[in-house]
Design a protein around this motif. Structure first.
Motif, PDB file in Angstrom:
ATOM      1  N   LEU A 154       0.836  -1.204   0.000  1.00  0.00           N
ATOM      2  CA  LEU A 154       0.000   0.000   0.000  1.00  0.00           C
ATOM      3  C   LEU A 154       0.872   1.255   0.000  1.00  0.00           C
ATOM      4  N   HIS A 155       1.916   1.229   0.796  1.00  0.00           N
ATOM      5  CA  HIS A 155       2.824   2.378   0.850  1.00  0.00           C
ATOM      6  C   HIS A 155       3.556   2.566  -0.474  1.00  0.00           C
ATOM      7  N   ASP A 156       4.097   1.473  -1.000  1.00  0.00           N
ATOM      8  CA  ASP A 156       4.880   1.575  -2.234  1.00  0.00           C
ATOM      9  C   ASP A 156       4.011   2.020  -3.405  1.00  0.00           C
ATOM     10  N   GLY A 157       2.784   1.487  -3.494  1.00  0.00           N
ATOM     11  CA  GLY A 157       1.901   1.872  -4.587  1.00  0.00           C
ATOM     12  C   GLY A 157       1.505   3.334  -4.518  1.00  0.00           C
ATOM     13  N   ALA A 158       1.210   3.819  -3.304  1.00  0.00           N
ATOM     14  CA  ALA A 158       0.849   5.227  -3.146  1.00  0.00           C
ATOM     15  C   ALA A 158       2.025   6.137  -3.473  1.00  0.00           C
ATOM     16  N   THR A 159       3.242   5.702  -3.108  1.00  0.00           N
ATOM     17  CA  THR A 159       4.438   6.494  -3.411  1.00  0.00           C
ATOM     18  C   THR A 159       4.659   6.584  -4.916  1.00  0.00           C
ATOM     19  N   ARG A 160       4.461   5.477  -5.616  1.00  0.00           N
ATOM     20  CA  ARG A 160       4.644   5.483  -7.077  1.00  0.00           C
ATOM     21  C   ARG A 160       3.579   6.355  -7.756  1.00  0.00           C
ATOM     22  N   THR A 198       2.494  -7.901  -5.591  1.00  0.00           N
ATOM     23  CA  THR A 198       2.310  -7.480  -6.970  1.00  0.00           C
ATOM     24  C   THR A 198       0.956  -6.815  -7.189  1.00  0.00           C
ATOM     25  N   LEU A 199      -0.101  -7.492  -6.756  1.00  0.00           N
ATOM     26  CA  LEU A 199      -1.447  -7.005  -7.056  1.00  0.00           C
ATOM     27  C   LEU A 199      -1.829  -5.811  -6.194  1.00  0.00           C
ATOM     28  N   VAL A 200      -1.480  -5.830  -4.918  1.00  0.00           N
ATOM     29  CA  VAL A 200      -1.835  -4.696  -4.066  1.00  0.00           C
ATOM     30  C   VAL A 200      -1.055  -3.454  -4.472  1.00  0.00           C
ATOM     31  N   THR A 201       0.213  -3.617  -4.801  1.00  0.00           N
ATOM     32  CA  THR A 201       0.988  -2.470  -5.275  1.00  0.00           C
ATOM     33  C   THR A 201       0.397  -1.912  -6.560  1.00  0.00           C
ATOM     34  N   ALA A 202       0.069  -2.798  -7.502  1.00  0.00           N
ATOM     35  CA  ALA A 202      -0.494  -2.348  -8.777  1.00  0.00           C
ATOM     36  C   ALA A 202      -1.833  -1.656  -8.583  1.00  0.00           C
ATOM     37  N   LEU A 203      -2.676  -2.217  -7.729  1.00  0.00           N
ATOM     38  CA  LEU A 203      -3.995  -1.619  -7.508  1.00  0.00           C
ATOM     39  C   LEU A 203      -3.860  -0.268  -6.817  1.00  0.00           C
ATOM     40  N   THR A 204      -2.941  -0.160  -5.880  1.00  0.00           N
ATOM     41  CA  THR A 204      -2.737   1.102  -5.174  1.00  0.00           C
ATOM     42  C   THR A 204      -2.156   2.161  -6.097  1.00  0.00           C
TER      43      THR A 204
END
Length: 474
Positions: free
Chosen positions: A27-33, A71-77
């Motif tokens: 969640l953190h990494d996806g929001a940062t990206r 993979t999926l949570v990062t992509a979705l975030t």
């Protein structure tokens, strides 16, 4: 591959803990990206990025729990519209409270199914306590009010029309032009006559038009009023409407999906005067209650109003089981399997209390008024009206509807802001639906700067700068 562990039982938390760590990191990494309120590039780019990142969703050989989650949570975030960002303010799409999301995790791990007591012993008792408490907030002067947990305002409104039909037969629904689209859809689904739609010339139901309509229509009538419209957040004149329905023998349903939680605010509850006079009330706590979806409520003044929902399935509510004292839960919803959404609501209410929830509501409404102040002071912007709850409509001054629509889509495509659109007063407006209690004055100023800069960047051939295009605001 070993048999995957389960979430429940005494061993469940041990198995969950490292998985939750992976999810939180993702969640953190996806929001940062993403680095903004939503991903840039529009639908095609977002879809391509998602497919490229996730790979095949049903591979021949599994990738393992941590890899799949990461993979999926990062992509979705990374590809999410994040309502926790102060510039994500298009819809009644709330940023859920962390404590409510944590409670929702417990609900998922325990996985009670609310269709029979033997699947949800404590959860069914908690839901009963919660629905009684919420119904009492709406109907404080009736001895046995009751409420149902629904998936949201649409289901609650459908249930309200269904119950009215079961009480009176094919009722004629009367609503204003500002009513939520679910009222018309519910009438269609239930085989009821198409609603009679009366004017809402100033964004709210016109009592004079309602009186004339009630005079000229016979048979069972159900008036549906709105406390917090989707487009402007306005509240119908509930007392006038309740007086008219009483005089003409009609029933009253109030869709307070948006505005209902104002009951918890001593400062703003007066705007819901006469709410208790309705035969049913919709409430939606995944709006101004900061719950993860779903968290809808349908409240009625007496529990017998719900009798029509009783349903018998021997494997779930056998007569002898009911006679022996096992609660019959099938009449608590049109759904069979359903989640214990009462848990997150109960956790939130207990954690915050009346004063904590009132503070969130008051803070959010104050933020909307501050945004309106900033717009009124900016000659480059035009305000539609002062906010009733937390919805603010505005647009660049001296421009046309095409430009307003283009500005909104440009902000979406660039990933800079998520603003809604509303057509009222025969003009198109940008809509900011503020539901983030952490939004600061600086956040609001930056949002308005994004709008004015985008307007300035819009090619001249797509916009009209003639002063005659800008009318005097309401």
């Amino acid at each position: 591959m070993p048999t995957p562990p389960l979430a429940g039982g005494t061993a469940g938390p041990t198995h969950l803990r490292p998985l939750i760590d992976t999810v939180l990191t993702a969640l953190h990494d996806g929001a940062t990206r993403r680095n903004g309120p939503l991903p840039a590039g529009g639908p095609h780019t977002v879809t391509q990025n998602l497919h490229r990142t996730t790979g095949p969703l049903i591979p021949d050989h599994g990738t393992g729990a941590h890899h799949a989650l990461r993979t999926l949570v990062t992509a979705l975030t990374e590809g999410a519209a994040d309502p926790a960002h102060p510039h994500c303010a298009a819809h009644l799409h709330t940023p859920p409270l962390a404590l409510a999301a944590a409670a929702d995790l417990a609900a998922s791990a325990l996985n009670p199914s609310m269709d029979s007591w033997d699947q949800a012993p404590a959860a069914s008792a908690l839901e009963t306590a919660l629905t009684t408490a919420l119904a009492t907030e709406i109907y404080p002067h009736t001895p046995k009010p009751d409420a149902l947990v629904t998936t949201g305002g649409t289901e609650a409104n459908q249930l309200a029309l269904l119950l009215a039909r079961e009480r009176h037969g094919p009722v004629q629904t009367i609503c204003a032009a500002n009513a939520h689209h679910s009222i018309t859809r519910a009438a269609w689904l239930l085989g009821l006559p198409r609603p009679v739609v009366i004017p809402a010339p100033h964004g709210v139901m016109d009592p004079t038009a309602l009186r004339d309509t009630l005079i000229h229509h016979q048979g069972p009538l159900l008036v549906t009023a709105t406390a917090g419209t989707t487009d402007t957040g306005q509240i119908d004149p509930l007392t006038d409407i309740a007086d008219l329905t009483t005089t003409h023998g009609a029933e009253l349903h109030i869709d307070a999906a948006y505005g209902g939680p104002l009951l918890f605010s001593p400062t703003h509850r007066h705007t819901l005067a006469s709410l208790h006079r309705a035969h049913s009330v919709t409430l939606d706590l995944h709006k101004l209650g900061w719950q993860p979806a779903s968290a809808g409520i349908l409240a009625v003044p007496h529990h017998t109003y719900l009798d029509a929902l009783h349903h018998h399935a021997p494997y779930l509510n056998a007569d002898d089981d009911t006679d022996a004292g096992l609660p019959d839960l099938l009449g608590r919803s049109l759904r069979t399997t359903r989640r214990p959404d009462a848990l997150k609501i109960a956790v939130t209410l207990q954690a915050l209390g009346r004063d904590g929830l009132a503070d969130l509501i008051d803070r959010t409404i104050a933020t909307a008024h501050h945004l309106a102040d900033l717009i009124e002071k900016n000659p480059a912007l035009e305000l539609y009206d002062r906010p009733t709850i937390s919805t603010v409509l505005f647009r660049p001054s001296h421009t046309d509807d095409t430009t307003v629509a283009t500005i909104r889509r440009t902000l979406l495509d660039r990933g800079h802001a998520v603003l809604g659109r509303a057509r009222t007063g025969d003009r198109l407006w940008l809509k900011a639906t503020l539901l983030n209690p952490h939004t600061t004055p600086d956040d609001l100023r930056r949002l308005l700067t994004l709008v004015t800069q985008t307007h300035a960047d819009t090619p001249a051939h797509t916009r009209t700068d003639a002063i005659t295009e800008g009318s005097t605001p309401r």
